[in-house]
Enzyme design. Structure first.
Site, PDB file in Angstrom:
ATOM      1  N   ASP A  15     -68.775 -20.217 -81.941  1.00 37.86           N
ATOM      2  CA  ASP A  15     -67.447 -19.950 -82.515  1.00 37.86           C
ATOM      3  C   ASP A  15     -67.431 -20.087 -84.033  1.00 37.86           C
ATOM      4  O   ASP A  15     -66.563 -20.763 -84.597  1.00 37.86           O
ATOM      5  CB  ASP A  15     -66.399 -20.899 -81.911  1.00 37.86           C
ATOM      6  CG  ASP A  15     -66.427 -20.915 -80.393  1.00 37.86           C
ATOM      7  OD1 ASP A  15     -66.721 -19.861 -79.802  1.00 37.86           O
ATOM      8  OD2 ASP A  15     -66.150 -21.976 -79.802  1.00 37.86           O
ATOM      9  N   GLU A 172     -58.936 -13.508 -76.984  1.00 36.85           N
ATOM     10  CA  GLU A 172     -58.938 -14.827 -77.628  1.00 36.85           C
ATOM     11  C   GLU A 172     -59.522 -14.702 -79.026  1.00 36.85           C
ATOM     12  O   GLU A 172     -59.840 -13.619 -79.508  1.00 36.85           O
ATOM     13  CB  GLU A 172     -59.770 -15.816 -76.794  1.00 36.85           C
ATOM     14  CG  GLU A 172     -61.212 -15.377 -76.585  1.00 36.85           C
ATOM     15  CD  GLU A 172     -61.991 -16.269 -75.639  1.00 36.85           C
ATOM     16  OE1 GLU A 172     -61.459 -17.314 -75.213  1.00 36.85           O
ATOM     17  OE2 GLU A 172     -63.141 -15.925 -75.327  1.00 36.85           O
TER      18      GLU A 172
END
Length: 505
Positions: A15, A172
């Site tokens: 991420d 997302e």
């Protein structure tokens, strides 16, 4: 032509979010259940990265141990931005409190205590308009947007739904950008497994209406045989020469079907161009790419050995859930790291463990330790239910395999009192050989983990056991993290004189 190798930050660094300030780039990653939280890196060329700290490095910045935290919970998907002379990191603690902001004048810190936001969901993002209006995009599921006061943590408007992708599962990881006359909303969708992908939309205002790119998803390796898989959760950045780049996560699965990735989701870099209609064209992620232009800033390789002579632990050392002051010391035995047991087993939270991410498929890890009257050693860890331990104590050395509900002692040898050297080797060649007991299962896994008493290059070293690495993979254990290899104590105190981590040559 100058090239670079992917991943640019190997090992469990998922991420990624990046920002540029002048000629300097700063990047943060998820850390899940590990403390200190949110590693932060610096680079001058997008290729060579140095960890300069952790955003959350004080117990008062987050509850410790993380309440209710289990493996692959904790801190999810930070975003880093620079605005109005300060660095901002917004993040989610899924185990307690939800979304929060921290700030710092310098990227290495100190970072502030959290300012909490009354917003649901995960993966929060920050973007500012020219008049100072601040927007936070986040995932609930689906992507929503809110106007906030980032200093006070107040929600001023919203949240309200915005563009949520092309219809693939799990939209997302939103990032909102003002580029020219357009606002762009970059998201991940397709799930964080093999179908992970990146899609983008644009609008004249952050409020929409949004138009998806005709070529969405603009990046996906799903259904391909590329060596890098699960590509997604990207963040865009522009270099001083005007070129565009994406930092994103990916995996490098190995072995027989379904393939196994053991290092977790890693940080990759890939070039981005813009077509004549103003849409990004993202280059598929390769193991080797032409390098960014501009000056090249190689960094010195971190020392292979930590002799524990510094007054503090280096920032790459992490511990699951917490690191209580009484569980470790560099001062009790100067020149050694002394670990004191806080729990009797690695099979449950609450144990004493200090480790570092495995960053290479082939590597060797050694430590010199004196168990004294205690018990501890080296462990290769994915979570409490998946770890291999090389343990010394009570006049013996053990190799222990914990795989789901099964715990088995694989080897046991007597040793004299006093210091000893323990070694783990991880290799992708010469895997576990076939045997009558394991007929048909040879060469299926991604690697072999061998346990040694002593240094394998030194006469007298004794091989103890060879273990199949597939059982310490995400495909077996599930979750979002990768292997962490480190030192532990489960009884009394154990003093570690040094710790070596060597990539295979």
């Amino acid at each position: 032509m100058r090239t670079y190798d992917n991943p640019v930050i190997p090992g469990f660094h998922p991420d990624p979010s990046v920002c540029r300030v002048g000629d300097d780039y700063y990047l943060v990653c998820s850390s899940f259940e590990y403390f200190p939280g949110l590693p932060i890196f610096h680079s001058r060329d997008l290729v060579h990265w140095e960890q300069i700290g952790n955003v959350l490095d004080r117990p008062e910045q987050l509850p410790l141990p993380l309440p209710g935290a289990t493996a692959s919970r904790g801190l999810y998907a930070p975003t880093i931005r620079h605005h109005d002379g300060r660095f901002w990191v917004i993040n989610t603690n899924v185990s307690d409190g939800g979304n929060y902001l921290v700030t710092a004048e310098r990227p290495e810190g100190p970072w502030s205590d959290p300012v909490w936001l009354d917003l649901p969901g995960i993966d929060p993002d920050l973007a500012w308009e020219e008049d100072g209006t601040c927007w936070c995009a986040f995932t609930v599921p689906g992507i929503q947007l809110a106007r906030i006061d980032p200093v006070k943590g107040e929600v001023l408007e919203g949240p309200f739904p915005t563009w949520s992708g092309t219809g693939l599962t799990w939209p997302e990881a939103p990032h909102l950008y003002r580029i020219g006359d357009w606002w762009y909303l970059l998201i991940a969708e397709g799930g964080t497994e093999r179908g992970h992908s990146v899609s983008i939309a644009r609008a004249r205002s952050p409020r929409g209406p949004w138009e998806g790119a005709p070529a969405n998803p603009v990046l996906s390796h799903g259904g391909t045989d590329r060596p890098v898989q699960s590509t997604g959760h990207g963040d865009l950045v522009t270099a001083p020469d005007g070129s565009w780049w994406m930092l994103l996560l990916g995996t490098r699965p190995r072995g027989f079907s379904p393939n196994f990735h053991v290092l977790g989701r890693e940080t990759f870099l890939t070039p981005v161009a813009w077509d004549e209609d103003g849409w990004p064209v993202v280059t598929p992620v390769a193991e080797h790419h032409p390098a960014p232009g501009g000056a090249w800033h190689p960094l010195p390789a971190p020392p292979a050995r930590d002799d524990f002579d510094a007054p503090v632990l280096a920032p790459h050392w992490i511990s699951p859930y917490a690191r209580p002051e009484g569980s470790w010391s560099l001062a009790e035995n100067p020149g050694r790291l002394t670990l004191t047991a806080t729990g009797p087993t690695l099979d449950r939270p609450g144990h004493t463990f200090v480790g570092r991410r495995q960053q290479h498929h082939d590597c060797r890890i050694s430590a010199r330790l004196d168990p004294g009257t205690g018990r501890g050693g080296l462990s290769v860890r994915l979570d409490e239910a998946h770890h291999y331990d090389l343990e010394a104590g009570a006049g013996e050395v053990l190799v222990i395999a914990r795989i789901g509900p099964l715990r088995q002692v694989m080897a046991r040898r007597p040793v004299p009192p006093g210091p000893l050297t323990l070694t783990l080797t991880v290799r992708t060649a010469d895997l576990v050989p076939p045997s009558p007991e394991l007929a048909g299962t040879d060469l299926l896994g991604p690697d072999t983990i061998a346990c040694w008493l002593g240094d394998p290059d030194t006469p007298g070293a004794e091989p103890l056991a060879e273990l199949d690495g597939r059982y310490l993979s995400t495909e077996v254990a599930a979750g979002f993290t990768g292997r962490v290899i480190g030192m532990y104590a489960t009884e009394g105190s154990v003093a570690f004189d040094w710790f070596d981590y060597l990539p295979a040559s």
